[in-house]
Design a protein around this motif. Sequence first.
Motif, PDB file in Angstrom:
ATOM      1  N   LYS A  23       0.791  -1.133   0.035  1.00 39.26           N
ATOM      2  CA  LYS A  23      -0.077   0.124  -0.039  1.00 39.26           C
ATOM      3  C   LYS A  23       0.984   1.127   0.020  1.00 39.26           C
ATOM      4  N   PRO A  24       0.352   2.505  -0.547  1.00 44.04           N
ATOM      5  CA  PRO A  24       0.912   3.624  -0.537  1.00 44.04           C
ATOM      6  C   PRO A  24       0.942   4.105   0.777  1.00 44.04           C
ATOM      7  N   ILE A  25       2.238   4.542   1.409  1.00 44.31           N
ATOM      8  CA  ILE A  25       2.170   5.218   2.766  1.00 44.31           C
ATOM      9  C   ILE A  25       2.379   6.618   2.573  1.00 44.31           C
ATOM     10  N   SER A  26       2.800   7.120   1.384  1.00 42.68           N
ATOM     11  CA  SER A  26       2.952   8.647   1.107  1.00 42.68           C
ATOM     12  C   SER A  26       2.927   8.854  -0.446  1.00 42.68           C
ATOM     13  N   SER A  27       2.267   9.856  -0.743  1.00 38.76           N
ATOM     14  CA  SER A  27       2.244  10.087  -2.263  1.00 38.76           C
ATOM     15  C   SER A  27       2.282  11.853  -2.513  1.00 38.76           C
ATOM     16  N   ALA A  28       2.465  11.967  -3.750  1.00 37.10           N
ATOM     17  CA  ALA A  28       2.607  13.357  -4.230  1.00 37.10           C
ATOM     18  C   ALA A  28       2.428  13.110  -5.684  1.00 37.10           C
ATOM     19  N   GLN A  29       1.583  14.489  -6.211  1.00 31.77           N
ATOM     20  CA  GLN A  29       1.349  14.720  -7.544  1.00 31.77           C
ATOM     21  C   GLN A  29       2.684  15.067  -8.390  1.00 31.77           C
ATOM     22  N   ILE A  30       2.832  14.751  -9.704  1.00 28.57           N
ATOM     23  CA  ILE A  30       3.845  15.045 -10.534  1.00 28.57           C
ATOM     24  C   ILE A  30       3.268  16.311 -11.186  1.00 28.57           C
ATOM     25  N   PHE A  31       3.973  17.648 -11.205  1.00 27.65           N
ATOM     26  CA  PHE A  31       3.785  18.725 -11.927  1.00 27.65           C
ATOM     27  C   PHE A  31       5.014  19.050 -12.910  1.00 27.65           C
ATOM     28  N   ARG A  32       4.640  19.295 -14.251  1.00 28.34           N
ATOM     29  CA  ARG A  32       5.679  19.773 -15.083  1.00 28.34           C
ATOM     30  C   ARG A  32       5.755  21.199 -15.064  1.00 28.34           C
TER      31      ARG A  32
END
Length: 156
Positions: A37-46
Amino acid sequence: MKTLGILLSTAGLAGAGTIALALPAQAVEEASCPGAKPISSAQIFRDNKPPGWGDVKLMRDSCSQYWAEVVMDAKLPSYAMTSAYLVQTGGSNNGRMLSCDSSGGTGAVVAGQRTCRTPKVKSRDTSTTFTAVAREFRNFGSGWDKISENRTARTR
């Protein structure tokens, strides 16, 4: 002729059995360590600006294995490449960074693909923390230029 048919079908079954028994180590590992399972995530921005083009995730399973994973919203065009990086801080491997291209990873995301993951790192050392980083590159003929980078929170 009937004997030949029986012999060939038996050989085919024996071969199928051999194939079924030859599971990749990764498949065996995933079956014995469920609960990824994901324990941390972040969006990818160009260019560090919304909208987001994908996500980078720090993952963990029930065997205390950690890895970074990147999932792009759409398949990459021919001039783009993305990779995830797992950064380990503390413990005996302080400063180690593994990418999707490291041994045991799935290879960077290239044209026509959407996802990759780094090798898995087993750690029960409570002084060790991990961060997942995503980097996106483009190449219009003069080499790869980094166009975005984002990271998850550092966590255990």
